[in-house]
Scaffold this motif. Structure first.
Motif, PDB file in Angstrom:
ATOM      1  N   SER A  38       0.829  -1.211   0.000  1.00 58.17           N
ATOM      2  CA  SER A  38       0.000   0.000   0.000  1.00 58.17           C
ATOM      3  C   SER A  38       0.861   1.258   0.000  1.00 58.17           C
ATOM      4  O   SER A  38       0.521   2.251  -0.649  1.00 58.17           O
ATOM      5  N   ALA A  75      -6.337  12.770  -3.934  1.00 57.60           N
ATOM      6  CA  ALA A  75      -7.620  12.312  -3.396  1.00 57.60           C
ATOM      7  C   ALA A  75      -7.980  10.893  -3.835  1.00 57.60           C
ATOM      8  O   ALA A  75      -8.359  10.064  -2.990  1.00 57.60           O
ATOM      9  N   PRO A  76      -7.906  10.546  -5.137  1.00 59.76           N
ATOM     10  CA  PRO A  76      -8.244   9.161  -5.512  1.00 59.76           C
ATOM     11  C   PRO A  76      -7.324   8.132  -4.867  1.00 59.76           C
ATOM     12  O   PRO A  76      -7.783   7.033  -4.509  1.00 59.76           O
ATOM     13  N   TYR A  78      -5.831   8.383  -1.918  1.00 57.56           N
ATOM     14  CA  TYR A  78      -6.273   8.250  -0.527  1.00 57.56           C
ATOM     15  C   TYR A  78      -7.542   7.412  -0.436  1.00 57.56           C
ATOM     16  O   TYR A  78      -7.687   6.561   0.455  1.00 57.56           O
ATOM     17  N   LEU A  79      -8.477   7.639  -1.352  1.00 56.05           N
ATOM     18  CA  LEU A  79      -9.736   6.898  -1.341  1.00 56.05           C
ATOM     19  C   LEU A  79      -9.481   5.402  -1.538  1.00 56.05           C
ATOM     20  O   LEU A  79     -10.047   4.556  -0.835  1.00 56.05           O
ATOM     21  N   MET A  80      -8.596   5.068  -2.472  1.00 56.18           N
ATOM     22  CA  MET A  80      -8.280   3.658  -2.713  1.00 56.18           C
ATOM     23  C   MET A  80      -7.575   3.048  -1.504  1.00 56.18           C
ATOM     24  O   MET A  80      -7.803   1.885  -1.158  1.00 56.18           O
ATOM     25  N   ILE A  82      -8.044   3.959   1.634  1.00 55.16           N
ATOM     26  CA  ILE A  82      -9.066   3.759   2.667  1.00 55.16           C
ATOM     27  C   ILE A  82      -9.826   2.456   2.422  1.00 55.16           C
ATOM     28  O   ILE A  82     -10.061   1.666   3.340  1.00 55.16           O
ATOM     29  N   VAL A  83     -10.194   2.225   1.157  1.00 56.65           N
ATOM     30  CA  VAL A  83     -10.903   0.982   0.823  1.00 56.65           C
ATOM     31  C   VAL A  83     -10.012  -0.226   1.093  1.00 56.65           C
ATOM     32  O   VAL A  83     -10.457  -1.238   1.659  1.00 56.65           O
ATOM     33  N   ALA A 125     -17.956  -0.616   6.416  1.00 54.45           N
ATOM     34  CA  ALA A 125     -18.457   0.506   5.623  1.00 54.45           C
ATOM     35  C   ALA A 125     -19.675   1.149   6.296  1.00 54.45           C
ATOM     36  O   ALA A 125     -19.783   2.383   6.370  1.00 54.45           O
TER      37      ALA A 125
END
Length: 312
Positions: A38, A75-76, A78-80, A82-83, A125
């Motif tokens: 990651s 941002a994308p 970070y979003l990935m 988090i998932v 979630a």
């Protein structure tokens, strides 16, 4: 409920490791691989943009266009992340439930990837959404309390010293109430994971009825677990500082708290690599300590009457 019962539940993670020490290589190994992968992904996808954002403009003037472009790249990523971290956490949640509920399924340190893990991911979630909603409600309530107190104590031509003091006190009280509210919901929903694992369906609020009348004992267990985690973390980071200090000298502390993400080669420098591996190993050690108590509490509440009474 006796203090011995609280200690017994709080130590469930330690008991699991003592009885099944073979799970640690799997838990730590998966955490090491996932943490390193990651980190490399984030550096590859957004490291350059993050480094650019951290650097000031040479002329000292802000560049809104460049900032927005960098944020659009970060941002994308970070979003990935988090998932991915939610999925990783869900795998360990299911493993902790499996270890205490089905101890015979010890293959691969109880780690799997299947329907149980996906249900835990759905639960995580849902809990994130509930947490965000609660946070927004509490922020709005705090803003209302602070605003009303300021208006009531204000003067037509400005705010008096008394009004400022009242506003500060109102802010302090609002923050305390918000924290208390978050802790309350955290305890009341703390058994959602074992309920979901046992019933094989996502159940966010089933924990509410099981924890009714048992808030303080469960809070006592979670408080002890938090102290255990803090203690393990302090000892672990002392060792990490010592080891990375030998590898990287004076740059060890900087590397730990502000890794170089400008490039993959910089991120994988010897001192950075050692620091990341040690931190992920520490995380793998903490996971059973933090995840098992909720499962143990659920088993006591729903088990034989002599076990259930300790949390009644």
């Amino acid at each position: 409920m006796s203090s011995e019962s609280i200690l017994d539940a709080a130590f469930s993670g330690f008991r699991l490791v003592r009885r099944r020490p073979g799970i640690l290589p799997y838990w730590i190994g998966v955490q090491l691989v996932f943490g390193l992968a990651s980190g490399i992904f984030f550096v590859w996808s957004a490291g350059g943009a993050l480094s650019q954002l951290a650097q000031a403009s040479p002329q000292g003037r802000p560049d809104p266009g460049g900032t927005l472009a960098a944020l659009g790249q970060i941002a994308p990523a970070y979003l990935m992340l988090i998932v991915a971290w939610a999925l990783n956490y869900s795998v360990y949640l299911a493993a902790a439930n499996r270890a205490l509920s089905r101890p015979e399924e010890s293959r691969f340190g109880y780690l799997r990837f299947g329907a149980d893990e996906l249900r835990q991911l759905g639960l995580v979630a849902c809990l994130i959404l509930v947490g965000v909603g609660l946070y927004l409600v509490m922020v709005l309530a705090a803003a209302v309390i602070i605003g009303v107190s300021t208006v009531m104590m204000g003067r037509p031509h400005g705010i008096s010293a008394t009004a400022s003091l009242v506003s500060i006190l109102a802010t302090f009280v609002a923050v305390l109430l918000g924290l208390a509210g978050m802790v309350f919901f955290w305890v009341r929903l703390s058994l959602a994971s074992p309920i979901t694992f046992t019933t094989k369906r996502i159940n966010v609020f089933g924990s509410w009825s099981l924890t009714r009348g048992r808030f303080w004992p469960i809070l006592g267990v979670q408080a002890l677990v938090l102290l255990f985690i803090i203690g393990i973390s302090v000892v672990g980071y002392v060792l990490i500082f010592a080891i990375t200090g030998v590898v990287g000298g004076g740059s060890a502390m900087t590397t730990l708290f502000k890794p170089n993400v400008s490039s993959i080669s910089a991120y994988l420098s010897p001192v950075s690599l050692v620091a990341n591996l040690l931190q992920m190993a520490l995380s793998g050690l903490i996971l059973p300590v933090s995840l098992c108590p909720a499962v143990d509490i659920y088993r006591r509440i729903t088990g034989p009457s002599d076990l259930a009474t300790v949390f009644s």
